[in-house]
Motif scaffolding. Structure first.
Motif, PDB file in Angstrom:
ATOM      1  N   ASN A 261      -6.180  -5.128 -10.165  1.00 49.37           N
ATOM      2  CA  ASN A 261      -6.498  -4.799  -8.773  1.00 49.37           C
ATOM      3  C   ASN A 261      -6.880  -6.050  -7.987  1.00 49.37           C
ATOM      4  O   ASN A 261      -6.445  -6.246  -6.842  1.00 49.37           O
ATOM      5  CB  ASN A 261      -7.636  -3.773  -8.716  1.00 49.37           C
ATOM      6  CG  ASN A 261      -7.210  -2.417  -9.238  1.00 49.37           C
ATOM      7  OD1 ASN A 261      -6.049  -2.046  -9.132  1.00 49.37           O
ATOM      8  ND2 ASN A 261      -8.142  -1.680  -9.824  1.00 49.37           N
TER       9      ASN A 261
ATOM     10  N   ARG B 228      -1.922  -9.816  -1.773  1.00 51.71           N
ATOM     11  CA  ARG B 228      -1.770  -9.248  -0.429  1.00 51.71           C
ATOM     12  C   ARG B 228      -2.257 -10.223   0.636  1.00 51.71           C
ATOM     13  O   ARG B 228      -1.602 -10.401   1.678  1.00 51.71           O
ATOM     14  CB  ARG B 228      -2.539  -7.934  -0.322  1.00 51.71           C
ATOM     15  CG  ARG B 228      -1.889  -6.759  -1.038  1.00 51.71           C
ATOM     16  CD  ARG B 228      -2.754  -5.510  -0.940  1.00 51.71           C
ATOM     17  NE  ARG B 228      -2.144  -4.371  -1.607  1.00 51.71           N
ATOM     18  CZ  ARG B 228      -2.721  -3.178  -1.745  1.00 51.71           C
ATOM     19  NH1 ARG B 228      -3.955  -2.990  -1.253  1.00 51.71           N
ATOM     20  NH2 ARG B 228      -2.096  -2.193  -2.358  1.00 51.71           N
TER      21      ARG B 228
ATOM     22  N   TRP C  13       2.034   3.727   1.693  1.00 49.82           N
ATOM     23  CA  TRP C  13       2.244   4.297   3.013  1.00 49.82           C
ATOM     24  C   TRP C  13       3.466   5.217   2.999  1.00 49.82           C
ATOM     25  O   TRP C  13       4.586   4.767   2.696  1.00 49.82           O
ATOM     26  CB  TRP C  13       2.472   3.196   4.052  1.00 49.82           C
ATOM     27  CG  TRP C  13       1.279   2.325   4.276  1.00 49.82           C
ATOM     28  CD1 TRP C  13       0.000   2.559   3.876  1.00 49.82           C
ATOM     29  CD2 TRP C  13       1.265   1.075   4.977  1.00 49.82           C
ATOM     30  NE1 TRP C  13      -0.827   1.546   4.263  1.00 49.82           N
ATOM     31  CE2 TRP C  13      -0.078   0.609   4.952  1.00 49.82           C
ATOM     32  CE3 TRP C  13       2.220   0.301   5.619  1.00 49.82           C
ATOM     33  CZ2 TRP C  13      -0.460  -0.583   5.533  1.00 49.82           C
ATOM     34  CZ3 TRP C  13       1.848  -0.881   6.206  1.00 49.82           C
ATOM     35  CH2 TRP C  13       0.515  -1.320   6.168  1.00 49.82           C
TER      36      TRP C  13
ATOM     37  N   PRO D  73       0.836  -1.217   0.000  1.00 47.98           N
ATOM     38  CA  PRO D  73       0.000   0.000   0.000  1.00 47.98           C
ATOM     39  C   PRO D  73       0.866   1.262   0.000  1.00 47.98           C
ATOM     40  O   PRO D  73       2.036   1.234   0.401  1.00 47.98           O
ATOM     41  CB  PRO D  73      -0.803  -0.123   1.300  1.00 47.98           C
ATOM     42  CG  PRO D  73      -0.736  -1.569   1.669  1.00 47.98           C
ATOM     43  CD  PRO D  73       0.583  -2.064   1.176  1.00 47.98           C
TER      44      PRO D  73
ATOM     45  N   ASN E 160       6.269   2.927   1.567  1.00 48.50           N
ATOM     46  CA  ASN E 160       5.734   2.096   0.494  1.00 48.50           C
ATOM     47  C   ASN E 160       6.839   1.562  -0.408  1.00 48.50           C
ATOM     48  O   ASN E 160       6.626   0.599  -1.147  1.00 48.50           O
ATOM     49  CB  ASN E 160       4.714   2.883  -0.335  1.00 48.50           C
ATOM     50  CG  ASN E 160       5.311   4.167  -0.889  1.00 48.50           C
ATOM     51  OD1 ASN E 160       6.145   4.801  -0.254  1.00 48.50           O
ATOM     52  ND2 ASN E 160       4.876   4.550  -2.066  1.00 48.50           N
TER      53      ASN E 160
ATOM     54  N   TYR F 241      -4.977  -7.603  -4.735  1.00 46.89           N
ATOM     55  CA  TYR F 241      -5.633  -7.900  -3.457  1.00 46.89           C
ATOM     56  C   TYR F 241      -5.434  -9.365  -3.069  1.00 46.89           C
ATOM     57  O   TYR F 241      -5.217  -9.695  -1.886  1.00 46.89           O
ATOM     58  CB  TYR F 241      -7.123  -7.577  -3.539  1.00 46.89           C
ATOM     59  CG  TYR F 241      -7.422  -6.108  -3.761  1.00 46.89           C
ATOM     60  CD1 TYR F 241      -6.592  -5.133  -3.211  1.00 46.89           C
ATOM     61  CD2 TYR F 241      -8.518  -5.702  -4.517  1.00 46.89           C
ATOM     62  CE1 TYR F 241      -6.841  -3.776  -3.422  1.00 46.89           C
ATOM     63  CE2 TYR F 241      -8.783  -4.350  -4.721  1.00 46.89           C
ATOM     64  CZ  TYR F 241      -7.935  -3.391  -4.178  1.00 46.89           C
ATOM     65  OH  TYR F 241      -8.191  -2.057  -4.383  1.00 46.89           O
TER      66      TYR F 241
END
Length: 581
Positions: free
Chosen positions: A422, A429, A333, A331, A345, A426
């Motif tokens: 996407n 992750r 970050w 992400p 990140n 996900y």
């Protein structure tokens, strides 16, 4: 028949035979031995025994592919120009003729199209590099899964991990040298990685590139690191690795006649040296075949590096794919503190996580030794199933590595599968955390099941495939005892011993208090050995054999066409027929 040897050599009962007539070669050898002592030093080592097993060749593949890298690298160095100075390409590749390129890229094209055998050597060098790193990685897994890293070989494990790290860095510096658009994209990514280091990142980038990216010094500096610094370190570490291998003696699989105090195998000369020499030519031949038939890194298709362009669908070599995958699924970050931006990140997945993973890999032998309290020397290898937790830990790390590596190609996967990038991100992750846990659980239970099967086989024998029918109409399968050598192999392991945490109970029976470290060690030791199936005791074996003998006595009066050995898969069945009723 007697032979007169007085004309060939002279000898007596206390000295070695000496040739009757001296030779020039012998005189040179004697002169060198008097000054260097080579004969005395090699007298013991040339007869050193090495065990024989197919899995031991993995380390040899890494060694001989490194030799191929050195030989092919010397050839490439003669023509490669490590300079970022600009020239106009006038070589044989027509689509790029007249284009302004760097001298490094120009020399890479010259090697590919105008130097006889240059493209073969370029591709052979690249394939050998991939084989070198993959062989080191698989060899490391073999050493870990078989417990070959245990005392006294912890230092050799550390050296092996350092070799893997340096080999990875050597590969990165190597494929960055041609200065094409693909390698330039990787160098620009490396610049961003360095700048993500809090506080010192920009200074580090400025120092390495000799100014603002891309500068004009990075290719010469990478060349120096690639052909001088890292190869020198690799040679030194490989020499230390081999010396420790000889000093500690090679590990071997358990079996009849093999103990912790001996080595069963073949001597260095002439057997092992001949086999190793032949294996070198096999590795060299495979690398040359791949270099001649399989195209890799066609820099002319990518074109020269231009900081304003990026190669679409760019992928690093496979061993650099997993940090790239972590970067892609991380992400966004980042935060600013005291005027400084902390881009977590980028820093966490590319700088911190590889360092953390390498540190964990480096410390695995010491962590296990601390948890188990095992300080014994180990020269016999251990089957992976007999150390379920150890095996499961490495499998979980492999799953983590595999998911991160897969994430490094999320864009290619999305294009080929017509899926949402996407959704793939996900999924990766979640799999990065769930996958290792699932891998750990399945592997550990699988190993324990295999342990249980080994114990049942030792106690009751193996399934012969012969179905027996009792007078009452019941069916059972005839079991036969294992061969002695197979049974020896299955029982040639020590039983797990729970480590003592120290501190005896006092006079009232109150246990001594334990420190937090001792409590943690106790919990980890419980996890390490929980549910492990120990090999049967001598009493259990005696009882099982007595039961088997009694069962065979009951079956002796029945009308059997075969005793079971004929059709168990371990004996020939020529002219053997089952009787039909």
């Amino acid at each position: 028949m007697s032979i007169d040897t007085s004309k060939v050599a002279s000898s007596n009962a206390t000295t070695a035979a000496t040739p009757g007539k001296s030779s020039k070669a012998g005189a040179v050898a004697a002169w060198a031995d008097d000054r260097l002592g080579l004969a005395s030093a090699m007298k013991k080592n040339i007869r050193k025994v090495f065990p024989d097993h197919w899995s031991f060749m993995l380390g040899e593949i890494a060694l001989w592919s490194f030799v191929v890298l050195l030989l092919s690298g010397v050839f490439l160095t003669l023509w490669f120009v490590p300079s970022m100075g600009e020239v106009t390409y006038q070589g044989s590749y027509d689509p790029l003729r007249g284009v302004t390129v760097s001298e490094a890229f120009n020399s890479a094209l010259t090697l590919s199209f105008d130097v006889r055998g240059g493209l073969l050597m370029r591709q052979l060098h690249h394939w050998a590099a991939l084989i070198f790193i993959s062989a080191m990685m698989i060899h490391l897994l073999r050493v870990y899964f078989t417990g070959a890293f245990r005392k006294p070989r912890e230092v050799n494990w550390v050296i092996g991990c350092l070799l893997l790290l340096l080999g990875t860095l050597e590969g990165f510096t190597g494929y960055s040298l041609p200065d094409d658009l693909l390698s330039g994209t990787g160098v620009r990514a490396a610049d961003g990685f360095m700048k993500s280091i809090p506080l010192v990142g920009s200074y580090l980038s400025f120092f390495i590139f000799g100014g603002e990216f891309p500068g004009d010094a990075i290719i010469p500096r990478l060349f120096t690191v690639h052909v001088l610094l890292i190869p020198g370190l690799l040679l030194a570490l490989i020499a230390a690795h081999m010396l420790l291998l000889v000093y500690h003696k090679h590990t071997q699989w358990p079996g009849p006649g093999r103990t912790e105090d001996n080595v069963v195998g073949f001597p260095m000369l002439p057997v092992y040296a001949a086999k190793a020499g032949g294996f070198f030519f096999i590795v060299f031949g495979v690398c040359a075949t791949m270099g001649g038939l399989l195209s890799i890194n066609p820099v002319w298709k990518f074109g020269p590096y231009d900081p304003t362009k990026v190669t679409a669908g760019s992928q690093p070599d496979w061993y650099m794919g997993w940090p790239d995958g972590l970067l892609r699924i991380m992400p966004g970050w980042e935060f600013t503190f005291w005027g400084h931006t902390f881009p977590f990140n980028v820093f966490l997945p590319v700088i911190l996580m590889p360092g953390l993973m390498f540190t964990v890999l480096l410390l695995l032998p010491f962590i296990e030794s601390w948890v188990t309290g095992d300080k014994r020397d180990h020269h016999l290898l251990e089957r992976p199933r007999n150390a379920p937790t150890r095996t499961a830990v490495m499998v979980s790390l492999m799953v983590f590595y595999g998911v991160a590596w897969m994430a490094g190609g999320n864009d290619i996967i999305a294009i080929k599968l017509h899926a949402s990038i996407n959704q793939i991100t996900y999924f990766n992750r979640a799999a990065l955390f769930i996958g290792p846990a699932i891998g750990f659980f399945i592997t550990r239970r699988w190993c324990i099941s295999l342990q249980r099967h080994d114990k049942e086989t030792l106690l009751h024998g193996y399934e012969s495939g012969i179905i027996m029918r009792s007078p009452e109409g019941g069916y059972s399968e005839r079991h036969l005892p294992l061969p002695v050598d197979k049974a020896y192999t299955l029982t040639a392991r020590a039983r797990d011993e729970f480590p003592s945490l120290g501190g005896e109970p006092d006079a009232n029976g109150v246990p001594a208090p334990h420190s937090p470290g001792q409590k943690l060690r106790g919990k980890l030791a419980t996890l390490m050995y929980a549910d492990n199936v120990q090999k049967p005791t001598s009493e259990e074996l005696e009882e099982a054999h007595h039961h088997t003998d009694h069962e065979h006595e009951l079956q002796a009066g029945l009308d059997h066409a075969a005793d079971g050995h004929q059709f168990d898969g371990h004996h020939t069945v020529d002219e053997e027929n089952l009787r039909s009723h």
